[in-house]
Design an enzyme around this catalytic site. Structure first.
Site, short mmCIF file in Angstrom:
data_model
loop_
_atom_site.label_atom_id
_atom_site.label_comp_id
_atom_site.label_asym_id
_atom_site.label_seq_id
_atom_site.Cartn_x
_atom_site.Cartn_y
_atom_site.Cartn_z
CG PHE A 380 36.46 -52.53 -12.99
CD1 PHE A 380 37.10 -53.35 -13.90
CD2 PHE A 380 36.87 -51.21 -12.89
CE1 PHE A 380 38.15 -52.87 -14.68
CE2 PHE A 380 37.91 -50.72 -13.66
CZ PHE A 380 38.55 -51.56 -14.56
CB CYS A 381 30.60 -55.77 -11.27
SG CYS A 381 30.50 -57.11 -12.47
CB ALA A 382 31.88 -50.72 -9.43
#
Length: 459
Positions: A380-382
C-alpha cells in the site's frame, strides 16, 4: 445543515450517488455480477454530482488567466471560485495560500522544495510514501511507529525537545509531517495534539489529509496545522488534481516549483544576453503552465457535495459499515486485522488484514474473479508501516506473489478493503460473505502468477 448522528438511522441512509454503480463484471465461474468497488483508499469513484457539474461546464472550457474571450474569462472565474470554495471547505485562514497541484504527492514535494535552508523534518515511519519520501534533500528524523495516539504525541515531544536542547540543531526551522488517517489501518491520528507539540517547540506541521478529507471535516484553523495536502481522486473528484493550502511565507520565499508561463510576472532580456524574471508572490508562483481547470472544478464540486450531505450523516453511515466489516471479519478466526492503536481506535473506512494460509495476492484475485469485488493487496505504498504491522519475519510463502520481490517477501503483504460515501450495504455484505466462503471452502478456480500478479489460470 448537518444532521446529528442521533437523528440518523445509518443502515438506512442512502449513499451519495457515484459513477459505476451499474457496472457489471464477468466471473470466472460464469455469469456477471454488479462490481463491488471496495478500493476507495486508492481512488474513490467519481460522485455523480461531480461528473454532472463537469459535463455542464465542458462546452465552455477555455484557457485560464490567458484570454480576453468570453470562455477564457468564464473559465478563469470558475478556476478562482473553485480555489475559494476549497479554502472554505478546509476552513483556511484569511492569509493562507491555496495552490493547485497534481496530487498529495505533488503537494508535499512542492512544500519540500520550498523548505528554508537548514530545515529539519520530523516524520513518522508510518507515513504513506507520499509524505515519507519528499524530504530527502532536508535533514530528516524518522520516528518509530507509535502504538497509541498518546505515544505518538510523546514520541514527537521527545524528538523536538532533543532538537531544542541541541545548540547545533536547535537553530533554524523545523517541520513535522503527519497523516490524518492511515491509508493502511484507517486509524485517526491525534493531529491537533501533535500540532500543539510542534508549535510549542517552534516547529511547523503539515497534514497529509488524503485519507481524512473524504471521510471527516478538515479545519485548518481548528486543527491548527500550518499546511494541509490532499488529492482529488481520493475525494470523489477525478482528473488528476490536488491541493496544498496553508502558510504563504515559505511558498513566497521559495523559487517557483516549475519555471514557466503563469508563474512569472515580468521577464526581460539583459544586456549580457540572459533574462531577468520577476515571479508572482501569489499561488500562481507555483502553478506554472496551463492549469487543470477541470480538476480544480471537480474538487470544488466534491467539496460542495460533501458539505451539503453533512459530515455527521456521512460519518454515522460509515461507522455502520466499519462495524459490519470488522464484526464480519472477527467471526473468521483465520483473519487478522492490522492495527497500530487497537480495536477501539476511531478510524475511517479503511481496513487491512491478512488471512492465515493464504497469500494476499491470491486472496484478492479470488475476491475479484469469483465474487466481483475489487480490493487492494500489497504494501500500500507504506512499506515500513506494513512491515511493522506484519512483523519482520515473513510467513510461509504462498503459491502466488511477485517473482521480482526480494527473497522472503512474496508473502509479506496484506489485503485492504476501503469504502466511503458511495458504498451500498450490499457490497459490504458480499465482501464479508466472500471472505467466509473462501476461508472455509477455498477458491473455486486455479490461479497463477503473471507479470507479478496472481490471476485466474486459463485452460
Amino acid at each position: 445543515m448537518s444532521v446529528s448522528t442521533a437523528a440518523v438511522a445509518p443502515s438506512l441512509c442512502a449513499p451519495l450517488p457515484v459513477l459505476g454503480g451499474d457496472v457489471t463484471v464477468p466471473l470466472v465461474t460464469g455469469g456477471e455480477v454488479a462490481y463491488a468497488a471496495l478500493d476507495y483508499a486508492a481512488s474513490a469513484p467519481a460522485l455523480q454530482r461531480v461528473w454532472d457539474d463537469v459535463a455542464a461546464y465542458a462546452p465552455y472550457y477555455g484557457s485560464v488567466h490567458r484570454g480576453a474571450g468570453y470562455l477564457s474569462q468564464l473559465s478563469t472565474d470558475l478556476f478562482e471560485n473553485a480555489r475559494r470554495t476549497i479554502a472554505e471547505f478546509l476552513d483556511c485562514r484569511a492569509d493562507d495560500q491555496l495552490v493547485f497541484t497534481r496530487s498529495t504527492t505533488d503537494s508535499l514535494n512542492l512544500l519540500a522544495a520550498a523548505l528554508p535552508a537548514g530545515c529539519q523534518v520530523f516524520v513518522f515511519e508510518t507515513e504513506h510514501h507520499a509524505s515519507l519520501l519528499p524530504w530527502q534533500d532536508a535533514r530528516v528524523t524518522y520516528l518509530d511507529a507509535p502504538r497509541t495516539p498518546g505515544q505518538a504525541v510523546e514520541t514527537l515531544e521527545r524528538a523536538l525537545a532533543a532538537r531544542t536542547a541541541s545548540v547545533q540543531q536547535g537553530h533554524g526551522p523545523a517541520l513535522v509531517c503527519v497523516t490524518g488517517a492511515s491509508n493502511v489501518t484507517g486509524e485517526l491520528w491525534p493531529v491537533r495534539e501533535l500540532a500543539a507539540v510542534a508549535h510549542a517547540h517552534g516547529a511547523r506541521i503539515v497534514l497529509d489529509a488524503a485519507q481524512l478529507a473524504p471521510h471527516h471535516p478538515v479545519s485548518v484553523r481548528d486543527l491548527d496545522v500550518d499546511w494541509v495536502a490532499f488529492s482529488g481522486h481520493k475525494l470523489y473528484a477525478p482528473f488528476g488534481s490536488g491541493v496544498l493550502a496553508g502558510r504563504a511565507d515559505w511558498l513566497r520565499a521559495a523559487d517557483p516549483y516549475l519555471a514557466g508561463g503563469g508563474a512569472s510576472r515580468k521577464v526581460t532580456r539583459r544586456e549580457d544576453g540572459g533574462v531577468d524574471v520577476e515571479w508572482h508572490e501569489s499561488a500562481a508562483r507555483h502553478e506554472a503552465g496551463s492549469p487543470n481547470v477541470i480538476g480544480a472544478y471537480s474538487i470544488a464540486s466534491a467539496c460542495k457535495a460533501l458539505t451539503e450531505a453533512g459530515f455527521d450523516t456521512l460519518v454515522a453511515r460509515e461507522r455502520h459499515l466499519i462495524a459490519k466489516v470488522r464484526e464480519g471479519l472477527a467471526d473468521v478466526p483465520e483473519v487478522r486485522i492490522l492495527s497500530l492503536f487497537g480495536d477501539d481506535a476511531p478510524r475511517v473506512g479503511v481496513i487491512s488484514f491478512v488471512v492465515e494460509g493464504w497469500n494476499s495476492s491470491h486472496f484478492a484475485a479470488a475476491l475479484s474473479a469469483e465474487y466481483g469485488i475489487g480490493v487492494r493487496d500489497g504494501l500500500f505504498c507504506a512499506h515500513p508501516l506494513v512491515r511493522t504491522l506484519l512483523g519482520t519475519d515473513p510467513e510461509t510463502q504462498g503459491e502466488c506473489g511477485a517473482p521480482e520481490a526480494a527473497p522472503g517477501e512474496k508473502s509479506l503483504n496484506a489485503i485492504r478493503v476501503s469504502f466511503g460515501a458511495g458504498t451500498p450495504d450490499e457490497h459490504v455484505d458480499r465482501f464479508v460473505h466472500a471472505v467466509r466462503e473462501l476461508v472455509t471452502e477455498g477458491a473455486k478456480w486455479q490461479y497463477r502468477t503473471e507479470d507479478g500478479r496472481c490471476v485466474p489460470a486459463v485452460g
